[in-house]
Design an enzyme around this catalytic site. Structure first.
Site, PDB file in Angstrom:
ATOM      1  N   ASP A  47       1.024  -1.029   0.273  1.00 25.22           N
ATOM      2  CA  ASP A  47      -0.151  -0.165  -0.414  1.00 25.22           C
ATOM      3  C   ASP A  47       0.823   1.362   0.278  1.00 25.22           C
ATOM      4  O   ASP A  47       0.055   2.466  -0.253  1.00 25.22           O
ATOM      5  CB  ASP A  47      -1.293   0.176   1.023  1.00 25.22           C
ATOM      6  CG  ASP A  47      -0.275   0.220   2.700  1.00 25.22           C
ATOM      7  OD1 ASP A  47       0.955   0.026   2.877  1.00 25.22           O
ATOM      8  OD2 ASP A  47      -1.411   0.079   3.435  1.00 25.22           O
ATOM      9  N   GLU A 118      -1.050  -5.278   8.599  1.00 22.54           N
ATOM     10  CA  GLU A 118      -1.132  -4.591   9.379  1.00 22.54           C
ATOM     11  C   GLU A 118      -1.186  -4.851  11.012  1.00 22.54           C
ATOM     12  O   GLU A 118      -3.215  -5.025  10.792  1.00 22.54           O
ATOM     13  CB  GLU A 118      -0.543  -3.115   9.199  1.00 22.54           C
ATOM     14  CG  GLU A 118       0.120  -3.041   8.314  1.00 22.54           C
ATOM     15  CD  GLU A 118       0.097  -1.183   8.284  1.00 22.54           C
ATOM     16  OE1 GLU A 118      -0.084  -0.717   8.908  1.00 22.54           O
ATOM     17  OE2 GLU A 118       0.268  -1.219   6.758  1.00 22.54           O
ATOM     18  N   GLU A 185       9.042  -3.986  10.932  1.00 22.18           N
ATOM     19  CA  GLU A 185       9.601  -2.310  10.267  1.00 22.18           C
ATOM     20  C   GLU A 185      10.358  -1.624  10.995  1.00 22.18           C
ATOM     21  O   GLU A 185       9.174  -1.799  12.263  1.00 22.18           O
ATOM     22  CB  GLU A 185       8.405  -1.999   9.422  1.00 22.18           C
ATOM     23  CG  GLU A 185       8.665  -0.877   8.900  1.00 22.18           C
ATOM     24  CD  GLU A 185       7.793  -0.071   8.175  1.00 22.18           C
ATOM     25  OE1 GLU A 185       6.517  -0.503   7.392  1.00 22.18           O
ATOM     26  OE2 GLU A 185       8.125   0.807   7.883  1.00 22.18           O
TER      27      GLU A 185
HETATM   28  O1  KIV Z   1       3.310  -1.536   1.910  1.00 21.99           O
HETATM   29  C1  KIV Z   1       4.782  -1.608   1.883  1.00 21.99           C
HETATM   30  O2  KIV Z   1       5.725  -1.229   1.046  1.00 21.99           O
HETATM   31  C2  KIV Z   1       5.123  -2.442   2.856  1.00 21.99           C
HETATM   32  C3  KIV Z   1       6.304  -2.528   3.361  1.00 21.99           C
HETATM   33  C4  KIV Z   1       7.046  -1.259   3.962  1.00 21.99           C
HETATM   34  C5  KIV Z   1       7.183  -3.829   4.249  1.00 21.99           C
HETATM   35  O3  KIV Z   1       4.249  -2.488   3.998  1.00 21.99           O
END
Ligand code: KIV
Length: 278
Positions: A47, A118, A185
């Protein structure tokens, strides 16, 4: 050697053998082709496209339809990498029914192999519902950009004892819920090491140091296509932004001084055809 499509079992096998693996983002067909050619193990249609492709200030407003649109383009370009569809904000937090339905759309309508969501302990029941529906889930904890307002900005997570314990508990809850891998992260490297050693499933670090089982980066950051900021954890391997500006300047100059197009770029017509024109 014959190249095979990467599966979640391949990533798990790499963890067991202590072989690091790679994941990067892609949001369109040409990037997917390039990433696949480079032999990267997994492609995340993240995202993050909200920020690096759509120019939005954060990832919160990107929609299911936008995510699916970009996933379809990536699926057309990649043959080998494991394809991970990132579930956007509010496509799963509203409950297991919405979560399973939306996760299913990534596989049925957009060619993804697995989904990512997430959140830790609180999202574990949602992750479990999706896994129970037969869809592999990648977790994502530490800095979770969808809840950036609640976190108070893009900040390193898990720095004091309580916060570090929370990240460990989140990781264990997601493993218990059946996630096949977890993105860590922006957490301290030694915390990521502890989590990586405690879990039987692979960890994939972004700003989480070298001890994770795999590493993920946003392609637009590492090739210099996103110019707004460069996070500390990003290594810029090439500056495509500057290369494109230079190429476009050359094009403009060559058109203006009439050196482009040259004879090699032109289509010909026979003299006798021209002679019949009036
Ligand atoms: O959306 C994304 O690119 C991510 C990465 C930062 C792991 O979630």
């Amino acid at each position: 050697m014959e190249r095979k499509k990467v599966t979640i079992h391949d990533l798990q096998a790499k963890k067991q053998k202590g072989e690091p693996f790679t994941m990067v983002t892609a949001y369109d067909y040409p990037t997917a082709v390039i990433v696949d050619k480079a032999g990267i193990d997994a492609i995340l249609v993240g995202d993050s496209l909200a920020m690096v492709v759509l120019g939005l200030p954060n990832t919160v407003s990107v929609t299911m339809e936008e995510m699916l649109h970009h996933c379809r383009a990536v699926a057309r370009g990649a043959q080998y990498a494991l394809l991970v569809g990132d579930m956007p904000f509010m496509s799963y937090q509203t409950g297991p029914t919405d979560a399973v339905r939306n996760a299913g759309r990534f596989l049925k309508e957009a060619g993804m192999d697995v989904v990512k969501l997430e959140g830790g302990k609180k999202m574990a029941p949602i992750a479990r519902a999706i896994v129970d529906a037969g869809i592999p889930v990648m977790g994502h904890i530490g800095l979770t950009p969808q809840t950036i307002s609640a976190l108070g900005g893009f900040k390193v997570q898990g720095k004091d004892a309580a916060a570090a314990q929370q990240v460990i508990d989140d990781a264990l809850a997601l493993e218990d819920a059946g996630c096949f891998a977890i993105v860590l992260e922006a957490i301290p490297d030694r915390l990521a090491k502890i989590i990586t050693e405690r879990l039987s499933i692979p960890t994939i670090g972004i700003g989480a140091g070298p001890h994770c089982d795999g590493q993920v980066l946003v392609t637009h950051d590492m090739v210099g296509l996103f110019d707004r900021f460069v996070p500390k954890f990003v290594k810029r391997y090439v500056n495509v932004h500057d290369q494109m500006v230079e190429a476009l300047r050359q094009f403009k100059a060559e058109v203006e001084n009439r050196t482009f197009p040259g004879p090699e770029h032109c289509f010909t017509i026979k003299d006798e055809v021209l002679e019949r024109l009036y």
